[in-house]
Design an enzyme around this catalytic site. Structure first.
Site, PDB file in Angstrom:
ATOM      1  N   LYS A  89       0.558  -1.887  -0.345  1.00  0.00           N
ATOM      2  CA  LYS A  89      -0.156   0.388   0.284  1.00  0.00           C
ATOM      3  C   LYS A  89       0.773   1.642  -0.200  1.00  0.00           C
ATOM      4  O   LYS A  89       0.729   2.508  -0.637  1.00  0.00           O
ATOM      5  CB  LYS A  89      -0.884   0.097   1.386  1.00  0.00           C
ATOM      6  CG  LYS A  89      -1.773  -1.317   0.699  1.00  0.00           C
ATOM      7  CD  LYS A  89      -3.148  -0.957   1.833  1.00  0.00           C
ATOM      8  CE  LYS A  89      -4.712  -1.621   1.237  1.00  0.00           C
ATOM      9  NZ  LYS A  89      -3.809  -2.682   2.002  1.00  0.00           N
ATOM     10  N   GLU A 111      -9.772   7.186   3.546  1.00  0.00           N
ATOM     11  CA  GLU A 111     -11.065   6.532   4.561  1.00  0.00           C
ATOM     12  C   GLU A 111      -9.937   5.026   4.892  1.00  0.00           C
ATOM     13  O   GLU A 111      -9.507   5.035   3.798  1.00  0.00           O
ATOM     14  CB  GLU A 111     -11.932   6.506   4.064  1.00  0.00           C
ATOM     15  CG  GLU A 111     -12.610   5.041   3.011  1.00  0.00           C
ATOM     16  CD  GLU A 111     -11.730   5.278   1.279  1.00  0.00           C
ATOM     17  OE1 GLU A 111     -11.185   5.886   1.309  1.00  0.00           O
ATOM     18  OE2 GLU A 111     -11.451   4.471   1.221  1.00  0.00           O
ATOM     19  N   SER A 377       1.408  -9.940  -0.970  1.00  0.00           N
ATOM     20  CA  SER A 377       1.267  -8.324  -1.002  1.00  0.00           C
ATOM     21  C   SER A 377       2.020  -7.774   0.483  1.00  0.00           C
ATOM     22  O   SER A 377       1.736  -6.783   1.114  1.00  0.00           O
ATOM     23  CB  SER A 377       0.220  -7.873  -0.902  1.00  0.00           C
ATOM     24  OG  SER A 377      -0.847  -8.927  -0.691  1.00  0.00           O
TER      25      SER A 377
HETATM   26  C1  LIG Z   1      -4.834  -4.105   1.478  1.00  0.00           C
HETATM   27  C2  LIG Z   1      -4.050  -5.655   1.809  1.00  0.00           C
HETATM   28  C3  LIG Z   1      -4.706  -6.541   0.330  1.00  0.00           C
HETATM   29  C4  LIG Z   1      -5.551  -6.022  -0.297  1.00  0.00           C
HETATM   30  O1  LIG Z   1      -6.205  -4.326  -1.249  1.00  0.00           O
HETATM   31  P1  LIG Z   1      -5.992  -4.645  -2.596  1.00  0.00           P
HETATM   32  O2  LIG Z   1      -6.352  -3.565  -3.251  1.00  0.00           O
HETATM   33  O3  LIG Z   1      -6.912  -5.951  -3.886  1.00  0.00           O
HETATM   34  O4  LIG Z   1      -5.032  -4.898  -3.120  1.00  0.00           O
HETATM   35  C5  LIG Z   1      -3.880  -7.518   0.013  1.00  0.00           C
HETATM   36  N1  LIG Z   1      -3.371  -7.563   0.812  1.00  0.00           N
HETATM   37  C6  LIG Z   1      -2.501  -7.015   1.501  1.00  0.00           C
HETATM   38  C7  LIG Z   1      -1.431  -7.427   2.691  1.00  0.00           C
HETATM   39  C8  LIG Z   1      -3.542  -5.600   2.031  1.00  0.00           C
HETATM   40  O5  LIG Z   1      -2.236  -4.860   3.029  1.00  0.00           O
END
Ligand SMILES: *Cc1c(COP(=O)(O)O)cnc(C)c1O
Length: 394
Positions: A89, A111, A377
């Site tokens: 993010k 938000e 992610s």
């Molecule tokens: C917020 C988040 C997601 C989901 O958000 P996307 O916009 O779909 O990427 C996925 N993995 C992690 C670790 C997150 O913090």
């Protein structure tokens, strides 16, 4: 076929900017300037510099040997979990804060549901010395206490959304109301590839650094700058959009998005948007979303707070519609098992969101000579208690 956005802000039949008239000036200002800003030399230098020295990029592309042995293929993990603040993010919030500065904005609003995007926003506001207000549903504030405390420590003000179900969509309504009332000095940082055009495109471009790096890293490691598969979990879809971006026009690369099926597709407790969703308008864009027959948004559910979103970004609705990408549901149980397996085989505790992508290895059946990239992610520190409670109750 075009998979990226067109000049009108559409991906095929999805996207656009469906906003109240009072927001036109804000969105139009952004729309008319974002590309010029993003591709100016001055922006690129500052963006690249911060990604390197502040976020810690490039994030490694790691050959996961023991997972590869188990699934009899070649699995690489793109380590977004190693970024500052622990997930992808931050790539987007760094990009957007630099845009906000160039638009002479002094006040940032956002938000957040689980609080991850709120923390990433509070972080870049501290970095740039800008005022930060994060709207969050009252129930989410109670559920996500550590992230609320992080935001406060970073100097942000967390404002509770008290209407409706007191969760993400209500926080979004409050943020939009704030933006309407403060059009001159405020930038609204949206955290995924959702919202009115140009947000989905802008966020995808910032996250595209992920696939840009994967190409260079694969070229160095295997002598070929693309894999056979890219797997990523999909909430709104920003990490998936970033991991897919530079492979969209290469049909040799199979793109797979993993959605949260929660307790099961037909359980009534799910967030599997491509399976359950229908075309509609949410948060300012036309996309697929989970709704009742008369168009009320269905409250989504997933064990992972980052995936329980009732829609997906318009880019993914389009990739689904055109079959350029495949979307598969993964249940809570499958994800939790995959999170444990990755911890035990690789010494990496993944975010539960990410564990949804890992879980699909059970069904992928990649061949021994094929190359699979999984976008890792985020890290699982924030999810430890959820993992512990889950396995203790089994
Ligand atoms: C917020 C988040 C997601 C989901 O958000 P996307 O916009 O779909 O990427 C996925 N993995 C992690 C670790 C997150 O913090």
């Amino acid at each position: 076929m075009q998979y990226t956005v067109n000049e009108k802000g559409y991906y095929g039949k999805f996207g656009g900017a469906y906003i109240p008239e009072m927001l036109y000036p804000n969105v139009e200002e952004l729309e008319s300037k974002y590309l010029e800003i993003i591709y100016s030399q001055d922006f690129q230098e500052e963006f690249r510099y911060l990604l390197r020295d502040y976020v810690g990029r490039p994030s490694p592309l790691y050959l996961a040997k023991r997972l590869s042995e188990k699934y009899k293929t070649n699995i690489y993990l793109k380590r977004e979990d190693l970024n500052h603040t622990g997930a992808h993010k931050i790539n987007n919030t760094i990009g957007q804060i630099l845009v906000a500065k160039r638009l002479n904005k002094t006040r940032i609003i956002a938000e957040t549901g689980a609080g991850q995007h709120g923390v990433a926003t509070a972080t870049v506001c501290a970095l740039m010395g800008l005022q930060c207000i994060v709207y969050m549903g009252k129930i989410d504030i109670e559920r996500q206490k550590p992230n609320v405390e992080r935001m406060k420590m970073l100097g942000a003000e967390v404002r509770p959304a008290l209407s409706g179900s007191q969760t993400l969509k209500d926080a979004t309504n409050e943020a939009i109301r704030d933006w309407i009332n403060n059009p001159v000095d405020t930038h609204y940082i949206i955290g995924s590839v959702v919202g009115p055009h140009p947000y989905p495109d802008m966020v995808a471009r910032f996250q595209a650094v992920i696939s840009e790096e994967i190409k260079t890293q694969l070229a160095a490691k295997i002598g070929r700058d693309y894999p056979d598969y890219v797997l990523a979990c999909v909430g709104g879809g920003s990490n998936a959009a970033g991991a897919f971006y530079h492979f969209l026009d290469n049909p040799k690369v199979k793109l797979i998005g993993l959605e949260a099926a929660g307790q099961g597709i037909n359980s009534g407790h799910s967030a599997a948007t491509t399976v359950l969703g229908k075309i509609g308008i949410l948060h300012g864009s036309k996309s697929l979303l989970m709704q009742t027959a008369d168009g009320q948004i269905v409250e989504p559910y997933s064990i992972s707070a980052g995936l329980d979103y009732p829609g997906i970004g318009p880019i993914h609705a389009h990739l689904f519609d055109t079959k350029r990408a495949e979307f598969q549901p993964v249940t809570d149980t499958e994800a939790m098992e995959a999170g444990l397996l990755c911890s035990r085989l690789e010494g990496i505790i993944p975010a539960i969101e990410t564990a949804h992508a890992l879980a699909y290895l059970e069904k992928l059946n990649a061949k021994p000579n094929e190359v699979v990239v999984i976008n890792l992610s985020g890290r699982g520190d924030k999810d430890l208690q959820t993992y512990i409670n889950w396995f203790e109750s089994k």
